[in-house]
Scaffold this motif. Structure first.
Motif, short mmCIF file in Angstrom:
data_model
loop_
_atom_site.label_atom_id
_atom_site.label_comp_id
_atom_site.label_asym_id
_atom_site.label_seq_id
_atom_site.Cartn_x
_atom_site.Cartn_y
_atom_site.Cartn_z
N TRP A 222 0.82 -1.21 0.00
CA TRP A 222 0.00 0.00 0.00
C TRP A 222 0.86 1.27 0.00
N ASP A 223 0.47 2.25 -0.82
CA ASP A 223 0.86 3.63 -0.61
C ASP A 223 -0.02 4.16 0.53
N LEU A 224 0.41 5.23 1.20
CA LEU A 224 -0.37 5.77 2.31
C LEU A 224 -1.20 6.99 1.93
N ASP A 225 -0.55 8.09 1.56
CA ASP A 225 -1.28 9.33 1.29
C ASP A 225 -2.28 9.18 0.16
N ASN A 226 -3.53 9.52 0.45
CA ASN A 226 -4.63 9.48 -0.52
C ASN A 226 -4.81 8.10 -1.15
N THR A 227 -4.33 7.08 -0.46
CA THR A 227 -4.53 5.70 -0.91
C THR A 227 -5.07 4.87 0.25
N LEU A 228 -4.20 4.54 1.20
CA LEU A 228 -4.69 3.86 2.39
C LEU A 228 -5.55 4.80 3.22
N TRP A 229 -5.03 6.01 3.44
CA TRP A 229 -5.83 6.98 4.17
C TRP A 229 -6.14 8.18 3.28
N GLN A 230 -7.08 9.00 3.75
CA GLN A 230 -7.51 10.18 3.01
C GLN A 230 -6.71 11.38 3.50
N GLY A 231 -6.04 12.05 2.57
CA GLY A 231 -5.24 13.20 2.92
C GLY A 231 -3.76 12.92 2.79
N THR A 232 -2.96 14.02 2.92
CA THR A 232 -1.51 13.94 2.84
C THR A 232 -0.95 14.27 4.22
N LEU B 294 -9.07 7.37 7.87
CA LEU B 294 -9.14 6.05 7.23
C LEU B 294 -10.60 5.73 6.96
N ALA B 295 -10.95 5.56 5.69
CA ALA B 295 -12.33 5.25 5.33
C ALA B 295 -12.71 3.86 5.83
N ASP B 296 -13.94 3.72 6.28
CA ASP B 296 -14.40 2.44 6.82
C ASP B 296 -14.25 1.31 5.81
N GLU B 297 -14.54 1.59 4.53
CA GLU B 297 -14.48 0.53 3.53
C GLU B 297 -13.04 0.08 3.28
N VAL B 298 -12.08 1.00 3.44
CA VAL B 298 -10.67 0.62 3.28
C VAL B 298 -10.22 -0.21 4.48
N ARG B 299 -10.62 0.20 5.69
CA ARG B 299 -10.29 -0.59 6.86
C ARG B 299 -10.84 -2.01 6.72
N LYS B 300 -12.08 -2.13 6.25
CA LYS B 300 -12.68 -3.45 6.06
C LYS B 300 -11.90 -4.28 5.04
#
Length: 369
Positions: free
Chosen positions: A18-28, A37-43
């Motif tokens: 995973w990349d982190l910024d704007n990929t795993l989580w929202q924002g830089t 962290l969007a719920d659907e990504v955590r799931k």
């Protein structure tokens, strides 16, 4: 290669980076300070982990700051071998694959930046790339859906993390490597597979490439039919040590003929190569065959990745010299013909008694009486 024809399934991803910024989580992180962290990504992260798919990180960020945020979000534990820094992402992905001993074709990479995906694709063309917006949908893709789900697959991350602790202690150990291995208190168990264990056996034949002697995948249905055949032994190998269980680390498929045993398949996990698992199993089998007065014949098919398995066979004493007792076997199995015979070699061994292993305790019932 499979023992069943007509299967057209994409190779399963073993590790998603995973990349982190704007990929795993929202924002830089370095610009926004706080990221979400969007719920659907955590799931998606939790679901992939439950399927035995390892996950890692390749991110251009300050390591301590990014890792602290992953911990605050409650998901740091899901990521192994994180690569957080300022170098090329292709090199980070390469290091992760090398450390895991995975083929590049078993690794996937997800990033919001097309340029980063292109850089990885250029240097590592076998690595599969995905845009960030596809993250919630990854568990629904066939390449992220392993054919089997087992106890071992559900705890694969924990087993790898324990393995990294072993490696760290091994790196700090002084003296001969054999002495360190003895300190692990390893116990290897060999036993007949039960119906419940067949999914673990099938998974090993699917996932293992470097230490699979023939590259053949045996389906659950095929394995069940062999369990019911009195001439066949389907054997599962497990390994534990003071750090915890390694899980199922090997499978042997053996067919017994009068005065000859035919080893159709030996596959061991790449995670236990450095512990000599393949050599230990071959020596045990040779010792058992010697006790039964049986000649050993082993199938081997060279692939792009299983050179290490061929070396294990040669070191165990197998060679290309045939024996008269194998003539009927060749006629029956059709060596060199058809999809199962293509490229097949038959290696031979006149076994003699072998000493017990010195770096682990082997528990193997007298299966061949």
């Amino acid at each position: 290669m499979s023992d069943t024809a007509g299967e057209d399934r994409p190779a399963t991803v073993k590790c998603l980076v995973w990349d982190l910024d704007n990929t795993l989580w929202q924002g830089t992180l370095l610009e926004d300070g706080q990221v979400a962290l969007a719920d659907e990504v955590r799931k998606a992260v939790i679901e992939l982990d439950s399927r035995g798919i390892l996950q890692s990180v390749s991110s251009k960020n300050d390591h301590d700051h990014a890792w602290a945020r992953l911990e605050a979000l409650g998901i740091a534990e899901y990521f192994v071998l994180p690569e957080i820094g300022w170098g090329a992402k292709s090199e980070a992905v390469r290091r992760i694959a090398d450390r895991l001993n995975f083929a590049h074709s078993a690794v996937a990479f997800i990033d919001d930046q097309p340029a980063e995906r292109a850089e990885v694709a250029f240097h590592l063309p076998e690595v599969r790339g995905y845009p960030a917006e596809q993250a919630p949908d990854l568990p629904g893709l066939p390449e992220f859906t392993p054919a089997t789900s087992t106890v071992d697959s559900r705890r694969r991350r924990a087993m790898y993390q324990a393995g990294f602790r072993r490696e760290a202690e091994r790196a700090e150990a002084t003296g001969p490597d054999e002495e360190f291995l003895r300190t692990l208190d390893m116990v290897m168990r060999v036993g007949r597979a039960t119906g419940e264990e067949l999914s673990r056996v099938e998974e090993l034949t699917l996932r293992t490439s470097q230490m699979n002697a023939t590259g053949v995948h045996y389906s659950d249905a095929r394995l069940r039919s062999l369990l019911a055949d009195p001439r066949h032994e389907v054997l599962v190998v497990t390994l534990t040590d003071r750090f915890g269980p390694h899980g199922a680390v090997g499978v042997l498929l053996l067919e017994r003929h009068p005065e000859m045993w035919h080893l159709k398949l030996l596959a061991t996990s790449c995670r236990v190569v450095s512990y000599g698992a393949g050599a230990t199993l071959l020596n045990w089998l040779a010792d058992a065959a010697a006790g039964a007065g049986a000649h050993l014949v082993a199938d081997f098919r060279a692939t792009e990745r299983n050179r290490m398995m061929e070396i294990a066979y040669r070191f165990a004493g197998f060679d290309d010299q045939p024996c008269s007792c194998a003539a009927a076997l060749t006629d029956e199995a059709g060596a060199g013909t058809g999809p199962e015979g293509e490229g097949l070699q038959r290696l031979h061994l006149v076994p003699e008694a072998r000493p017990a292993p010195t770096t682990l305790r082997l528990e193997a019932p007298a299966l061949f009486v």
